[in-house]
Design an enzyme around this catalytic site. Sequence first.
Site, PDB file in Angstrom:
ATOM      1  N   ARG A 150       0.866  -1.176   0.000  1.00 16.95           N
ATOM      2  CA  ARG A 150       0.000   0.000   0.000  1.00 16.95           C
ATOM      3  C   ARG A 150       0.904   1.227   0.000  1.00 16.95           C
ATOM      4  O   ARG A 150       2.087   1.146   0.331  1.00 16.95           O
ATOM      5  CB  ARG A 150      -0.884   0.005   1.245  1.00 16.95           C
ATOM      6  CG  ARG A 150      -2.031  -0.978   1.120  1.00 16.95           C
ATOM      7  CD  ARG A 150      -2.825  -1.053   2.391  1.00 16.95           C
ATOM      8  NE  ARG A 150      -3.558   0.177   2.664  1.00 16.95           N
ATOM      9  CZ  ARG A 150      -4.247   0.379   3.775  1.00 16.95           C
ATOM     10  NH1 ARG A 150      -4.277  -0.538   4.730  1.00 16.95           N
ATOM     11  NH2 ARG A 150      -4.911   1.515   3.964  1.00 16.95           N
ATOM     12  N   HIS A 151       0.342   2.369  -0.362  1.00 18.15           N
ATOM     13  CA  HIS A 151       1.079   3.627  -0.245  1.00 18.15           C
ATOM     14  C   HIS A 151       1.491   3.825   1.212  1.00 18.15           C
ATOM     15  O   HIS A 151       0.919   3.207   2.126  1.00 18.15           O
ATOM     16  CB  HIS A 151       0.176   4.782  -0.692  1.00 18.15           C
ATOM     17  CG  HIS A 151      -1.161   4.751  -0.005  1.00 18.15           C
ATOM     18  ND1 HIS A 151      -1.344   5.193   1.290  1.00 18.15           N
ATOM     19  CD2 HIS A 151      -2.360   4.263  -0.416  1.00 18.15           C
ATOM     20  CE1 HIS A 151      -2.607   5.005   1.630  1.00 18.15           C
ATOM     21  NE2 HIS A 151      -3.255   4.437   0.621  1.00 18.15           N
ATOM     22  N   HIS A 158      -3.797   0.506  -3.101  1.00 18.75           N
ATOM     23  CA  HIS A 158      -4.682   0.914  -2.004  1.00 18.75           C
ATOM     24  C   HIS A 158      -5.286  -0.330  -1.365  1.00 18.75           C
ATOM     25  O   HIS A 158      -5.296  -1.412  -1.959  1.00 18.75           O
ATOM     26  CB  HIS A 158      -5.795   1.800  -2.564  1.00 18.75           C
ATOM     27  CG  HIS A 158      -5.283   2.989  -3.305  1.00 18.75           C
ATOM     28  ND1 HIS A 158      -5.086   4.218  -2.713  1.00 18.75           N
ATOM     29  CD2 HIS A 158      -4.901   3.131  -4.605  1.00 18.75           C
ATOM     30  CE1 HIS A 158      -4.626   5.069  -3.624  1.00 18.75           C
ATOM     31  NE2 HIS A 158      -4.505   4.434  -4.780  1.00 18.75           N
ATOM     32  N   ARG A 209      -0.783   9.685  -3.292  1.00 18.01           N
ATOM     33  CA  ARG A 209      -0.142   8.900  -2.227  1.00 18.01           C
ATOM     34  C   ARG A 209       0.604   7.668  -2.762  1.00 18.01           C
ATOM     35  O   ARG A 209       1.615   7.264  -2.169  1.00 18.01           O
ATOM     36  CB  ARG A 209      -1.151   8.516  -1.139  1.00 18.01           C
ATOM     37  CG  ARG A 209      -2.431   7.804  -1.593  1.00 18.01           C
ATOM     38  CD  ARG A 209      -3.434   7.823  -0.443  1.00 18.01           C
ATOM     39  NE  ARG A 209      -4.654   7.040  -0.654  1.00 18.01           N
ATOM     40  CZ  ARG A 209      -5.726   7.473  -1.323  1.00 18.01           C
ATOM     41  NH1 ARG A 209      -5.717   8.652  -1.916  1.00 18.01           N
ATOM     42  NH2 ARG A 209      -6.808   6.714  -1.419  1.00 18.01           N
ATOM     43  N   ASN A 232      -5.384   8.785   6.205  1.00 19.71           N
ATOM     44  CA  ASN A 232      -5.299   7.610   7.089  1.00 19.71           C
ATOM     45  C   ASN A 232      -5.172   8.068   8.539  1.00 19.71           C
ATOM     46  O   ASN A 232      -5.852   7.540   9.429  1.00 19.71           O
ATOM     47  CB  ASN A 232      -4.072   6.738   6.759  1.00 19.71           C
ATOM     48  CG  ASN A 232      -4.147   6.034   5.413  1.00 19.71           C
ATOM     49  OD1 ASN A 232      -3.128   5.820   4.763  1.00 19.71           O
ATOM     50  ND2 ASN A 232      -5.350   5.659   4.993  1.00 19.71           N
ATOM     51  N   GLU A 274      -8.179   3.825  -5.835  1.00 13.41           N
ATOM     52  CA  GLU A 274      -8.927   3.179  -4.744  1.00 13.41           C
ATOM     53  C   GLU A 274     -10.416   3.113  -5.041  1.00 13.41           C
ATOM     54  O   GLU A 274     -10.953   3.938  -5.806  1.00 13.41           O
ATOM     55  CB  GLU A 274      -8.663   3.944  -3.426  1.00 13.41           C
ATOM     56  CG  GLU A 274      -9.348   3.398  -2.177  1.00 13.41           C
ATOM     57  CD  GLU A 274      -9.053   1.910  -1.861  1.00 13.41           C
ATOM     58  OE1 GLU A 274      -9.169   1.071  -2.773  1.00 13.41           O
ATOM     59  OE2 GLU A 274      -8.742   1.618  -0.696  1.00 13.41           O
TER      60      GLU A 274
HETATM   61  O1  F6P Z   1      -8.889   3.732   4.733  1.00 13.73           O
HETATM   62  C1  F6P Z   1      -8.079   3.602   3.619  1.00 13.73           C
HETATM   63  C2  F6P Z   1      -8.858   3.115   2.401  1.00 13.73           C
HETATM   64  O2  F6P Z   1      -7.943   2.910   1.344  1.00 13.73           O
HETATM   65  C3  F6P Z   1     -10.002   4.042   1.930  1.00 13.73           C
HETATM   66  O3  F6P Z   1      -9.600   5.086   1.075  1.00 13.73           O
HETATM   67  C4  F6P Z   1     -10.984   3.071   1.318  1.00 13.73           C
HETATM   68  O4  F6P Z   1     -12.308   3.578   1.176  1.00 13.73           O
HETATM   69  C5  F6P Z   1     -10.902   1.925   2.295  1.00 13.73           C
HETATM   70  O5  F6P Z   1      -9.541   1.855   2.706  1.00 13.73           O
HETATM   71  C6  F6P Z   1     -11.294   0.587   1.723  1.00 13.73           C
HETATM   72  O6  F6P Z   1     -11.385  -0.340   2.780  1.00 13.73           O
HETATM   73  P1  F6P Z   1     -12.838  -0.859   3.290  1.00 13.73           P
HETATM   74  O7  F6P Z   1     -13.448  -1.454   2.071  1.00 13.73           O
HETATM   75  O8  F6P Z   1     -12.484  -1.857   4.359  1.00 13.73           O
HETATM   76  O9  F6P Z   1     -13.665   0.295   3.788  1.00 13.73           O
END
Ligand code: F6P
Length: 471
Positions: free
Chosen positions: A221-222, A357, A272, A228, A292
């Site tokens: 991941r970044h 991501h 990122r 975050n 993402e």
């Molecule tokens: O929190 C970091 C991230 O990359 C968000 O930008 C994204 O919406 C999320 O994780 C995805 O993870 P989940 O599907 O568990 O919400």
Amino acid sequence: MSSFNLRIACVMVGLPARGKTYISQKVCRYLTWLGIKTKVFNVGNYRRKLHGASLPHTFFDPHNPIGEQHRKEAAAAALEDMLGWFDNEQGIVAIYDATNSTYQRRKWLHEELTKQDILVLFIESICQDESLILNNIKDVKLSSPDYVNMDPDAAAVDFRARIDHYQELYQTITEEDFTYIKLINVGSQVIINMIQGYLESRIIYYLMNLHIAPRKIYFSRHGESMYNVHGKIGGDSELSPRGKLYGTKLPGLIRENLGDQSLTVWTSTMKRTIQTGELLPYPKLTWKALDELDAGVCDGMTYEEIEEKFPEDFANRDEDKFNYRYRGGESYRDVVLRLEPVIMALERHENILIIGHQAILRCIYAYFMNYNHEDLPYIKIPLHTVIELTPKAYGCEEKRFKVDIEAVDTHRPKPAKIVHPTPSINTSVSGNGEKLSLKLPAGASGEIVKDALSPILPISPKLHPRGVAIK
Ligand code: F6P
Ligand code: ATP
């Protein structure tokens, strides 16, 4: 019969140790990842179950009538189970993994399958590279259940004798009216015949992208981003100071593991991931498809804010995270479909590092590690950790390298309590069961969008060889 009016049997063809099981497993993993119900039927497993493992090569001698009879029985038992699976479990693609190395055997299979309205795609693997065959024998055959507790040299001699028995009767596929693909020397030459329909073409295209050169696939991941740190999802924020530090450590870690081998780095188009890869001295490519998962109207919020503002959406997502589509955004199901070209490109390439991501890497990791759709959205892909996958004969070996730089934990586990989502509104349904509209009135809930059984890849109905849809 399946509601998609399409059932395909991929029938493998080829001498032993030509990669038929390898190809079967790969095709099965790819199609399953795309939500297409697929299963491999390995005749060797039926043979072991019916007649025991540890059979000497003479069992495979075409002049041994008892062996011949027992092999036919195993082939018939596998076929019977396969037909039952199509009918009782609404299977879409079955892979019949055996040598099927004579006209007679293929004719029998073709007749039995077409009688049941199942399309047959023969996949033949031909390999004349002796050193590769030897390598395959060492790689997988000596550790097979057929040779448990046997001296490896004696096992190798026995396996070569088994190949010779098959070679005696082997007839390469030339049947003009059969649909087939012939992969010669791991796809360095490909011959295709009578391919019909979209799904068959996708399988063919996938097969043409496969290679077996040793390589590593890295995921990271970044580095930790400012979003975050603040618990916000989505956005296009900068790296945090700790995230920048991670970017400085990455080149050393990769070099330590890969030495001076070549590598290509893929990032998304987001700041990122690009910033994280900035110091890596390798060619780079940015992919929009690696951006993402789009959280739509929830982009930039924390999970707590989403729960407060859109409690129904939040509950719906917990109920079925893979199929839940954010209002104006995407579901994991949508992301798998947009990542399909990335998977094809990954299959073609050698060493790759993807800086991606959380949701994106979960989807790609699930493809390689064979995760089901229910578990996929909960896979742990922590920040500041490099995952190294090494493809092996029937799967991948994994190593994780945690870089000693603290980062927040963005993994939200599946809640243990039972959630009762509000039934979604706006449920107009198209012909294939997909809800059509995303334009929900303010305050309405986001939706679990697709029937979990329907394929992600839009597969067309069965086509007549000349391209006319069969009703
Ligand atoms: O929190 C970091 C991230 O990359 C968000 O930008 C994204 O919406 C999320 O994780 C995805 O993870 P989940 O599907 O568990 O919400
Ligand atoms: P058997 O008939 O004994 O079951 P098989 O043809 O199914 O043999 P596999 O068990 O799949 O052979 O052999 C696995 C090995 O084949 C792996 O090491 C893999 O790298 C290699 N392999 C994969 N694809 C090919 C190919 N197209 N040609 C030759 N070898 C391949």
